[in-house]
Design a protein around this motif. Structure first.
Motif, short mmCIF file in Angstrom:
data_model
loop_
_atom_site.label_atom_id
_atom_site.label_comp_id
_atom_site.label_asym_id
_atom_site.label_seq_id
_atom_site.Cartn_x
_atom_site.Cartn_y
_atom_site.Cartn_z
N SER A 195 0.82 -1.21 0.00
CA SER A 195 0.00 0.00 0.00
C SER A 195 0.86 1.26 0.00
N VAL A 196 2.06 1.19 0.58
CA VAL A 196 2.96 2.35 0.54
C VAL A 196 3.41 2.62 -0.89
N GLU A 197 3.83 1.58 -1.60
CA GLU A 197 4.27 1.75 -2.98
C GLU A 197 3.13 2.23 -3.87
N ASP A 198 1.94 1.70 -3.66
CA ASP A 198 0.79 2.12 -4.47
C ASP A 198 0.48 3.61 -4.23
N ALA A 199 0.53 4.05 -2.98
CA ALA A 199 0.28 5.46 -2.69
C ALA A 199 1.37 6.34 -3.29
N GLN A 200 2.62 5.90 -3.22
CA GLN A 200 3.71 6.69 -3.80
C GLN A 200 3.60 6.75 -5.32
N ALA A 201 3.20 5.65 -5.95
CA ALA A 201 3.04 5.66 -7.40
C ALA A 201 1.91 6.60 -7.82
N ALA A 202 0.81 6.59 -7.08
CA ALA A 202 -0.30 7.50 -7.38
C ALA A 202 0.13 8.96 -7.21
N MET A 203 0.94 9.23 -6.19
CA MET A 203 1.43 10.59 -5.98
C MET A 203 2.34 11.04 -7.12
N LEU A 204 3.20 10.14 -7.60
CA LEU A 204 4.08 10.48 -8.72
C LEU A 204 3.27 10.78 -9.98
N LEU A 205 2.22 9.99 -10.22
CA LEU A 205 1.36 10.25 -11.37
C LEU A 205 0.69 11.61 -11.27
N TYR A 206 0.25 11.95 -10.06
CA TYR A 206 -0.37 13.26 -9.86
C TYR A 206 0.64 14.39 -10.12
N ARG A 207 1.82 14.28 -9.54
CA ARG A 207 2.81 15.35 -9.69
C ARG A 207 3.28 15.50 -11.13
N LEU A 208 3.19 14.41 -11.89
CA LEU A 208 3.62 14.45 -13.29
C LEU A 208 2.78 15.43 -14.11
N ILE A 209 1.49 15.52 -13.79
CA ILE A 209 0.59 16.39 -14.57
C ILE A 209 -0.17 17.33 -13.63
N ALA A 210 0.40 17.66 -12.50
CA ALA A 210 -0.31 18.46 -11.48
C ALA A 210 -0.84 19.79 -12.04
N PRO A 211 -0.04 20.61 -12.74
CA PRO A 211 -0.58 21.89 -13.23
C PRO A 211 -1.79 21.72 -14.15
N GLN A 212 -1.70 20.77 -15.08
CA GLN A 212 -2.81 20.55 -16.00
C GLN A 212 -4.04 19.99 -15.28
N TRP A 213 -3.79 19.09 -14.33
CA TRP A 213 -4.91 18.48 -13.59
C TRP A 213 -5.61 19.53 -12.73
#
Length: 293
Positions: A195-213
């Motif tokens: 669950s730690v890795e899954d949360a970190q992966a989701a956070m990386l995906l968010y930060r990748l497109i954070a301004p557009q999102w």
């Protein structure tokens, strides 16, 4: 709650935290899910909470191949193993967590839910398909404006070429393989989920497109409340540049001593350079000497 004004957009950003839960089955054939592990991470992937949740009912399906959790995960260490681990100078609980990849903290369901909800208050919550997680956390009040679910983000789905959208939301593994170069082994066959890795992966995906999102959310749902905003830190180079531009202590003291010699001194200092101020103060000194002489 008070809304954020557009003028503060550049200096502030949303406070974000990523969530992921692992669940086990109870009841006939283990069809009903209950919490077994909760993980919350910050913007940079730092772990804010990682705990096992003691089920209050009899578990009929541990789903060990997915969760990595079984009945022994909640049992105390055997005496022989405790003795062996204590020779390393490491606490038994921490040593056990490193061996099996599970946290050493075990909480009751009520305490775990309370701690998690406290961490997620006044935050934008990031995660992958959080519908079941929010249901078990009894987080029915969470607003869509404050949710960033990678399973339903159209910007991330663009990277999945050749995928049929009618088959449901994409998996976290598919998104990681499409967008994250170093996370292609996430959820590989034969490996239990973390669950730690899954949360970190989701956070990386968010930060990748954070301004557009964030821009997409602003157009659809409106401005973020000021309660969820935090001050954006200055980049390291910019901080160092500001530090280099500060005058030396002796120059600052000198200018402060002579500020009363110049009309509205502080206002003058803001509009002229340091070298010009030095010339001005030197000229004032010469004039005073000429008058006294």
């Amino acid at each position: 709650m008070e809304k954020n004004s557009s003028g503060n957009q550049s200096s502030k950003r949303p406070r974000v935290r990523a969530l992921d839960c692992e669940m086990v089955g109870i009841g006939p054939k283990g069809k009903k899910s209950v919490l077994a592990r909760i993980s919350v991470v910050g913007r940079l992937g730092q772990v804010l909470l990682d705990c096992l949740v003691q089920p209050s009912e009899e578990v009929t399906d541990w789903r060990t191949s997915i969760t990595g959790i079984d009945a022994s995960s909640f049992s105390p260490l055997s005496e022989s193993r405790t003795t062996h681990e204590s020779q390393d100078g490491t606490e038994p609980g921490k040593r056990r967590a490193s061996l099996v990849g599970l946290p050493s903290v075990v909480l009751s369901t009520e305490e775990a839910v309370e701690r998690t909800n406290a961490l997620l208050e006044d935050c934008v919550v990031v995660g992958h398909d959080l519908r079941h997680d929010f249901k078990l956390l009894r987080r029915f009040h969470h607003r869509r404006l404050l949710l960033r679910d990678t399973a339903f983000c159209p910007l991330l789905n663009v990277g999945l070429q050749g995928r049929d959208s009618r088959s449901g939301p994409p998996s976290l593994r598919a998104l990681a393989q499409a967008w994250l170069e170093d996370w292609k082994q996430l959820h590989s066959p034969g490996r239990a989920h973390s669950s730690v890795e899954d949360a970190q992966a989701a956070m990386l995906l968010y930060r990748l497109i954070a301004p557009q999102w964030e821009e997409l959310v602003r157009k659809k749902w409106g401005e973020l409340p000021t309660a969820v905003l935090e001050r954006r830190p200055y980049p390291k180079r910019q901080r160092e540049g500001c530090r280099r531009q500060r005058p030396a202590p002796e120059d600052s003291d000198r200018l402060r001593r002579h500020s009363r010699c110049i009309g509205s001194g502080c206002q003058v200092y803001r509009s002229v350079s340091l070298s010009r101020l030095r010339r001005m103060t030197d000229g004032l000194r010469k004039r005073k000497r000429g008058r006294t002489g």
